[in-house]
Enzyme design. Structure first.
Site, PDB file in Angstrom:
ATOM      1  N   HIS A   1     -29.013  -3.639 -27.814  1.00  0.00           N
ATOM      2  CA  HIS A   1     -27.953  -2.664 -28.090  1.00  0.00           C
ATOM      3  C   HIS A   1     -28.018  -1.473 -27.130  1.00  0.00           C
ATOM      4  O   HIS A   1     -27.965  -0.310 -27.539  1.00  0.00           O
ATOM      5  CB  HIS A   1     -28.009  -2.206 -29.538  1.00  0.00           C
ATOM      6  CG  HIS A   1     -27.786  -3.321 -30.517  1.00  0.00           C
ATOM      7  ND1 HIS A   1     -26.661  -4.111 -30.494  1.00  0.00           N
ATOM      8  CD2 HIS A   1     -28.551  -3.787 -31.520  1.00  0.00           C
ATOM      9  CE1 HIS A   1     -26.739  -5.018 -31.459  1.00  0.00           C
ATOM     10  NE2 HIS A   1     -27.878  -4.851 -32.091  1.00  0.00           N
TER      11      HIS A   1
ATOM     12  N   ARG B   1       1.249   0.091  14.775  1.00  0.00           N
ATOM     13  CA  ARG B   1       1.533   0.965  13.637  1.00  0.00           C
ATOM     14  C   ARG B   1       2.987   0.822  13.178  1.00  0.00           C
ATOM     15  O   ARG B   1       3.294   1.021  12.002  1.00  0.00           O
ATOM     16  CB  ARG B   1       1.250   2.424  13.991  1.00  0.00           C
ATOM     17  CG  ARG B   1      -0.224   2.796  13.997  1.00  0.00           C
ATOM     18  CD  ARG B   1      -0.391   4.288  14.166  1.00  0.00           C
ATOM     19  NE  ARG B   1      -1.797   4.701  13.977  1.00  0.00           N
ATOM     20  CZ  ARG B   1      -2.151   5.900  13.560  1.00  0.00           C
ATOM     21  NH1 ARG B   1      -1.231   6.793  13.268  1.00  0.00           N
ATOM     22  NH2 ARG B   1      -3.423   6.211  13.431  1.00  0.00           N
TER      23      ARG B   1
ATOM     24  N   LYS C   1       9.661  -4.782  -6.249  1.00  0.00           N
ATOM     25  CA  LYS C   1      10.785  -4.145  -6.949  1.00  0.00           C
ATOM     26  C   LYS C   1      11.951  -5.119  -7.069  1.00  0.00           C
ATOM     27  O   LYS C   1      12.621  -5.174  -8.114  1.00  0.00           O
ATOM     28  CB  LYS C   1      11.224  -2.891  -6.206  1.00  0.00           C
ATOM     29  CG  LYS C   1      12.442  -2.217  -6.827  1.00  0.00           C
ATOM     30  CD  LYS C   1      12.797  -0.900  -6.138  1.00  0.00           C
ATOM     31  CE  LYS C   1      14.015  -0.260  -6.811  1.00  0.00           C
ATOM     32  NZ  LYS C   1      14.301   1.088  -6.259  1.00  0.00           N
TER      33      LYS C   1
ATOM     34  N   LYS D   1       6.049  -1.837  13.156  1.00  0.00           N
ATOM     35  CA  LYS D   1       6.569  -3.183  13.428  1.00  0.00           C
ATOM     36  C   LYS D   1       7.478  -3.687  12.314  1.00  0.00           C
ATOM     37  O   LYS D   1       8.498  -4.322  12.567  1.00  0.00           O
ATOM     38  CB  LYS D   1       5.430  -4.180  13.670  1.00  0.00           C
ATOM     39  CG  LYS D   1       4.343  -4.216  12.603  1.00  0.00           C
ATOM     40  CD  LYS D   1       3.150  -5.039  13.073  1.00  0.00           C
ATOM     41  CE  LYS D   1       1.988  -4.956  12.092  1.00  0.00           C
ATOM     42  NZ  LYS D   1       0.774  -5.607  12.614  1.00  0.00           N
TER      43      LYS D   1
END
Length: 528
Positions: free
Chosen positions: A280, A67, A140, A69
Site C-alpha cells: 500500500h 521552414r 477540424k 513549404k
C-alpha cells in the site's frame, strides 16, 4: 455528416519513415494520388512510387531551410474546404484548390531532440510549425478529411479502406481526429515545458502535461473507478519502461506500489545488495545484505505479515536463489534491473506473479516534476530528489553516534524519505526493524513501529524486539519530546531528524537525559 468519404488524394509529410513505403504503396494500390514534401518525397520516389511535390501544388518552392513549404492556401484550402458548402466549392474552383482527403503527418522529433541533450538552437529548429497547423486543419474538417499522425495507425487505415472500398467512415475520421489533437497537444506541452526549463521559469503562467497511453486498466484504486496508465516520455527506468516477463496485467495499485518500491531501492544505491518490500505504497521491509537473498530475508523479517501479497524491488540482477526465497510466499510484483534465467525459471511456476525488468535504476538525484490534482487545480512541485549533505549533519547531543550508529542512521533516513508522513523508521544493522507510517501524530507512528517490532519478535521467538539497540529516523522534527522518549523506550540508541522545532532544546535535553545520540539534518522529507 457524410459517412463514407473516398480517399482520392493524400498529403504525406513524415519525420518517422517507419512503415512508410509499404503504407504508401498500399494507398497507391487504391488509386490514391500522393503529394509529399522534402525527404518524404525522396524516400517514396526512391521506392518507385509516383509522387507530386507539394511545391507543384502551391506554386512556391520550399524555402528558408524548409521552414516554409505547406503554410499555403493551396494546402490549407484543400484540407479545410467543406465539400457540401457551395461557397467553399466556388472558392476552390476559382483558385484552383484541389481537395485533400487524407493527411499523413508525424512531427519533427522535438522530444527526441531534447532527450539527447541538444543545444537550445537545435531544439528550436526541431519545433514543427507546418505539421501541427495541417494536423489541426485536417482534424477540424474531419467531416471530410482523414488524418493519421502515428505510424501505428497505418494498418488501421488500410483495414478501414479495405472494408469500405477505399473510403473512410465518419466514426473512423472522428477517432483519428481525436488522436491527432492529442498529439498536437502533447507536442505543445513538450515545447512549453522545455522552454520553461530552458529559461528558468519555475512557475510558468500555464502548465501543460501530456502522456501516451501505455495500457488501459481494468479499474483504478477501486472497481468502480475507470483508469488507464500513461507514459510521460522521459524514459526514467521504472515500471513505465519495464519489460514484463510473466504474470497477469498490472493493476492501478500494482503500478503505484511498484513505482514506490523501485524509487526507494534506487535511493539505496548499488554498493551492496538491497531489497525493498512495499505494501500500500509504504515500505514494510527494507534491508541490505551480503547477497540479494540475504537482503530479502532481512527485509521480510521486518514485517512478515504485511509482506504477504506485497511488491518487491531489488537493486541488482535477480538470481535463482533469491527467486526461490521470494516464491515461498505470495508476492504480487517483483521488479529488478535484470533477472537471470534461473530466476525466470523459478517464477515460471508462479503464474500470478509479475516479473518486471528495467535495464537499470532511476537516478534518485535527477530533477523532474511531481503533481497531483486538487479540486479546481493542480499542485506542482519538484520531485523530492534532495540528498543529504553529510557535511551539514549536526550532532546536537552530548554523545555523538558511533560509526555503526551513523551508518544505520543514514540508511534509516533514506527509508524515511519514502514512508508516508508522519514517518518513523527503526533500523538495526542495515535493516528496518519497525516502520510507522501515515499517522496523524508522530508519537503514534513511533508506537506503531515499535509494536510491529514486538509482534515480529514473538513470531521469530526472540527474547526482545530488534528495536533494542536500533536507531530511529523521523522524516520531520519531533514537535515534543514524547515521540523521542517513546523511541528510547523501544530501545533506540540514536536518532536522526531535521530539527527546527520551537522545542528543539527540550527534545535535545530529553535525548541527553536518555543517553541518546542525535543528529539534525536541516532537511525534511514530508511525503503526503
Amino acid at each position: 455528416m457524410t459517412d463514407l468519404v473516398p480517399i482520392g488524394r493524400a498529403l504525406i509529410s513524415v519525420s518517422d519513415k517507419e512503415g512508410l513505403i509499404e503504407f504508401a504503396r498500399a494507398l497507391a494500390g487504391y488509386g490514391v494520388e500522393l503529394i509529399s514534401t522534402g525527404g518524404t518525397s525522396l524516400t517514396l520516389r526512391a521506392a518507385g512510387l509516383k509522387v507530386r511535390d507539394v511545391s507543384d501544388v502551391t506554386g512556391f518552392p520550399e524555402m528558408m531551410d524548409g521552414r516554409v513549404k505547406t503554410l499555403h492556401p493551396m494546402v490549407h484550402g484543400g484540407l479545410l474546404a467543406l465539400r457540401d458548402d457551395d461557397e467553399h466549392l466556388v472558392a476552390m474552383a476559382a483558385h484552383g484548390i484541389e481537395p485533400i482527403d487524407l493527411l499523413v503527418v508525424n512531427l519533427y522529433p522535438f522530444e527526441a531532440t531534447v532527450a539527447r541533450g541538444a543545444s537550445y538552437d537545435d531544439c528550436i529548429e526541431n519545433i514543427d510549425i507546418g505539421g501541427p497547423a495541417m494536423i489541426r486543419a485536417a482534424s477540424k474538417n474531419h467531416k471530410f478529411v482523414t488524418v493519421v499522425t502515428d505510424p501505428e495507425d497505418y494498418a488501421a487505415l488500410l483495414d478501414e479502406m479495405k472494408r469500405n472500398d477505399g473510403a473512410a467512415s465518419l466514426a473512423f475520421r472522428k477517432h483519428q481526429a481525436q488522436i491527432a489533437y492529442g498529439r498536437t497537444a502533447a507536442y505543445d506541452a513538450a515545447v512549453s515545458g522545455w522552454m520553461a526549463d530552458a529559461i528558468g521559469e519555475e512557475a510558468p503562467r500555464r502548465r501543460a502535461f501530456a502522456g501516451t497511453l501505455a495500457q488501459g486498466l481494468r479499474y483504478g484504486e477501486n472497481p468502480h473507478q475507470s483508469a488507464a496508465f500513461y507514459t510521460d516520455g522521459t524514459n526514467r527506468p521504472g515500471v513505465a519502461t519495464a519489460r514484463q516477463w510473466q504474470g497477469k496485467e498490472l493493476s492501478y495499485n500494482n503500478i503505484n506500489d511498484t513505482d514506490a518500491a523501485f524509487e526507494l531501492v534506487a535511493d539505496l544505491g548499488t554498493d551492496e545488495p538491497a531489497c525493498v518490500i512495499v505494501k500500500h505504497a509504504n515500505p514494510c521491509g527494507v534491508a541490505r545484505g551480503a547477497t540479494l537473498a540475504d537482503a530479502y530475508a532481512r527485509a521480510f523479517d521486518c514485517d512478515r505479515t504485511s509482506a504477504f501479497g506485497g511488491i518487491i524491488a531489488l537493486n541488482r540482477t535477480l538470481d535463482g536463489a533469491t527467486a526461490e526465497r521470494i516464491s515461498e510466499i505470495f508476492t504480487e510484483v517483483v521488479i529488478a534491473p535484470e533477472a537471470d534465467e534461473a530466476a525466470k525459471a523459478v517464477f515460471a511456476a508462479k503464474k500470478n506473479l509479475r516479473l518486471l525488468t528495467t535495464g537499470g535504476l532511476p537516478d534518485p538525484r535527477a530533477k523532474g516534476l511531481a503533481f497531483r490534482q486538487v479540486a479546481g487545480g493542480l499542485l506542482v512541485q519538484d520531485r523530492d530528489s534532495g540528498q543529504l549533505d553529510l557535511s551539514a549533519l549536526k550532532v546536537v547531543t552530548k554523545r555523538a553516534p558511533t560509526d555503526a550508529e551513523m551508518a544505520d542512521l543514514l540508511f534509516a533516513w533514506k527509508v524515511a524519505k519514502h514512508v508516508k508522513s508522519n514517518a518513523i523508521v527503526y533500523v538495526k544493522d542495515g535493516a528496518t526493524v519497525g516502520v510507522g507510517a501515515g499517522q496523524m501524530s508522530r508519537v503514534d507512528s513511533t508506537r506503531i513501529a515499535a509494536r510491529k517490532a514486538q509482534d515480529m519478535a514473538e513470531v521469530m521467538g526472540l527474547a526482545q524486539p530488534l528495536t533494542k539497540g536500533s536507531v530511529v529516523a523521523s522524516d520531520a522534527f519531533f514537535p515534543f519530546a514524547d515521540g523521542l522518549l517513546t523511541a528510547a523506550e523501544a530501545g533506540a540508541t540514536a536518532v536522526i531528524q531535521p530539527g527546527g522545532s520551537m522545542r528543539d532544546a527540550e527534545v535535545i535535553a530529553a535525548a541527553d537525559e536518555a543517553g541518546l545520540a542525535m543528529v539534525f539534518t536541516g532537511m525534511r522529507h514530508f511525503r503526503h
